[in-house]
Design an enzyme around this catalytic site. Structure first.
Site, PDB file in Angstrom:
ATOM      1  N   LYS A  42      55.260  29.243 -10.756  1.00 32.97           N
ATOM      2  CA  LYS A  42      55.682  29.814  -9.477  1.00 32.97           C
ATOM      3  C   LYS A  42      56.240  31.232  -9.681  1.00 32.97           C
ATOM      4  CE  LYS A  42      56.941  25.375  -7.318  1.00 32.97           C
ATOM      5  NZ  LYS A  42      58.062  24.699  -6.619  1.00 32.97           N
ATOM      6  N   TYR A  82      51.436  23.545   1.112  1.00 32.82           N
ATOM      7  CA  TYR A  82      52.694  22.831   1.350  1.00 32.82           C
ATOM      8  C   TYR A  82      52.722  22.162   2.727  1.00 32.82           C
ATOM      9  CZ  TYR A  82      54.875  24.641  -2.923  1.00 32.82           C
ATOM     10  OH  TYR A  82      55.207  24.907  -4.240  1.00 32.82           O
ATOM     11  N   PHE A  90      63.262  23.496   4.943  1.00 36.55           N
ATOM     12  CA  PHE A  90      63.056  24.493   3.890  1.00 36.55           C
ATOM     13  C   PHE A  90      61.640  25.062   3.865  1.00 36.55           C
ATOM     14  CE2 PHE A  90      62.372  20.278   1.931  1.00 36.55           C
ATOM     15  CZ  PHE A  90      61.107  20.432   1.368  1.00 36.55           C
ATOM     16  N   ARG A 118      53.207  15.913 -14.470  1.00 37.77           N
ATOM     17  CA  ARG A 118      54.433  15.667 -13.676  1.00 37.77           C
ATOM     18  C   ARG A 118      55.584  15.254 -14.585  1.00 37.77           C
ATOM     19  NH1 ARG A 118      54.869  17.199  -8.290  1.00 37.77           N
ATOM     20  NH2 ARG A 118      56.466  15.592  -8.098  1.00 37.77           N
ATOM     21  N   THR A 124      61.879  17.192  -9.294  1.00 37.87           N
ATOM     22  CA  THR A 124      61.880  18.341  -8.383  1.00 37.87           C
ATOM     23  C   THR A 124      63.228  19.043  -8.382  1.00 37.87           C
ATOM     24  OG1 THR A 124      60.356  17.080  -6.984  1.00 37.87           O
ATOM     25  CG2 THR A 124      61.409  19.021  -6.003  1.00 37.87           C
ATOM     26  N   ARG A 135      61.407  21.906 -16.072  1.00 38.02           N
ATOM     27  CA  ARG A 135      62.499  22.167 -15.130  1.00 38.02           C
ATOM     28  C   ARG A 135      63.855  21.845 -15.770  1.00 38.02           C
ATOM     29  NH1 ARG A 135      59.329  19.436  -9.984  1.00 38.02           N
ATOM     30  NH2 ARG A 135      58.307  21.325  -9.195  1.00 38.02           N
ATOM     31  N   ASN A 145      62.140  26.292  -9.051  1.00 36.04           N
ATOM     32  CA  ASN A 145      62.015  25.302 -10.138  1.00 36.04           C
ATOM     33  C   ASN A 145      60.777  25.512 -11.006  1.00 36.04           C
ATOM     34  OD1 ASN A 145      60.181  24.442  -8.276  1.00 36.04           O
ATOM     35  ND2 ASN A 145      61.165  22.478  -7.850  1.00 36.04           N
ATOM     36  N   HIS A 148      54.710  24.104 -10.319  1.00 33.15           N
ATOM     37  CA  HIS A 148      54.141  23.106  -9.402  1.00 33.15           C
ATOM     38  C   HIS A 148      53.088  22.318 -10.164  1.00 33.15           C
ATOM     39  CE1 HIS A 148      52.094  21.274  -5.978  1.00 33.15           C
ATOM     40  NE2 HIS A 148      50.981  21.571  -6.629  1.00 33.15           N
ATOM     41  N   GLU A 159      43.920  20.391  -4.111  1.00 33.57           N
ATOM     42  CA  GLU A 159      44.577  21.625  -4.560  1.00 33.57           C
ATOM     43  C   GLU A 159      43.644  22.459  -5.448  1.00 33.57           C
ATOM     44  OE1 GLU A 159      48.312  20.418  -6.270  1.00 33.57           O
ATOM     45  OE2 GLU A 159      49.135  19.849  -4.331  1.00 33.57           O
TER      46      GLU A 159
END
Ligand code: IDP
Ligand code: MG
Length: 181
Positions: A42, A82, A90, A118, A124, A135, A145, A148, A159
């Site tokens: 990110k 998203y 948010f 993941r 998250t 993270r 964070n 993704h 995606e």
């Protein structure tokens, strides 16, 4: 001394010129589905010079890289990406954030790659992310964070299609693949 251990005097030991190359995996164990998953470094990860850190973890783990590019995410793409969070408070900030600076988009392939990525990303909320995860080692805020990763094989397929053209994904064979199977 045994007769076969040493060449007879005056004679050279002969070495076969070629051996058959073994192409099959060392272990024939294929119980887990090979998947592809989308990873984004990110904008905070790019700005904080963590691109190499993120790539290194997946590369060293043994996942297989099939797509990689540095891009600016367009607002429409961010909103689609998203969309599941569209009703959340948010959401606007999340779209602002992901479009604010470049991201690195990658596709990684491997057995159970969606869950594996993941697990390596961590929770998250960085406060809940285990040390040793990306993270857990590099983030303190849920809004920034670092990474993704697709959260299911179905989302991974969507995606991948959102971020990559089919021609941007490269089919290639890693010379280390048979040592990982
Ligand atoms: P994920 O990135 O671990 O899949 P999601 O629940 O899909 O987590 O949320 C997407 C992103 O939205 C998160 O990575 C995080 O940056 C942001 N986010 C999630 N929940 C919150 C929140 O409560 N406040 C602010 N940002 C959030
Ligand atoms: Mg998610």
């Amino acid at each position: 001394m045994c007769s076969g251990c040493r060449p007879a005097p005056g004679r050279r030991r002969t070495v076969p010129e070629s051996r058959p190359v073994q192409r099959r995996p060392l272990l024939d164990w294929r119980a887990v589905a090979v998947q592809r998953t989308l990873v984004l470094v990110k904008p905070d990860g790019v700005q904080r010079a963590l691109i190499g850190e993120v790539i290194m973890r997946f590369e060293r783990r043994g996942l297989h890289l099939v797509g990689l590019k540095l891009i600016r995410v367009e607002r429409a793409v961010a909103e689609r990406h998203y969309a599941e969070h569209a009703a959340k408070p948010f959401f606007a900030g999340l779209v602002d954030f992901i479009t604010a600076a470049p991201v690195v988009a990658m596709v990684w392939e491997g057995p159970d790659a969606v869950a594996m990525v993941r697990t390596m990303m961590g929770a998250t909320n960085p406060a809940a992310a285990a040390p040793g995860t990306i993270r857990g080692d590099h983030a303190v805020s849920i809004g920034t964070n670092v990474v993704h990763g697709s959260d299911s094989p179905e989302r991974a397929a969507e995606e991948l299609a959102l971020f990559f053209e089919p021609a941007e994904l490269v089919d290639w064979e890693s010379s280390s693949a048979r040592w990982l199977e």
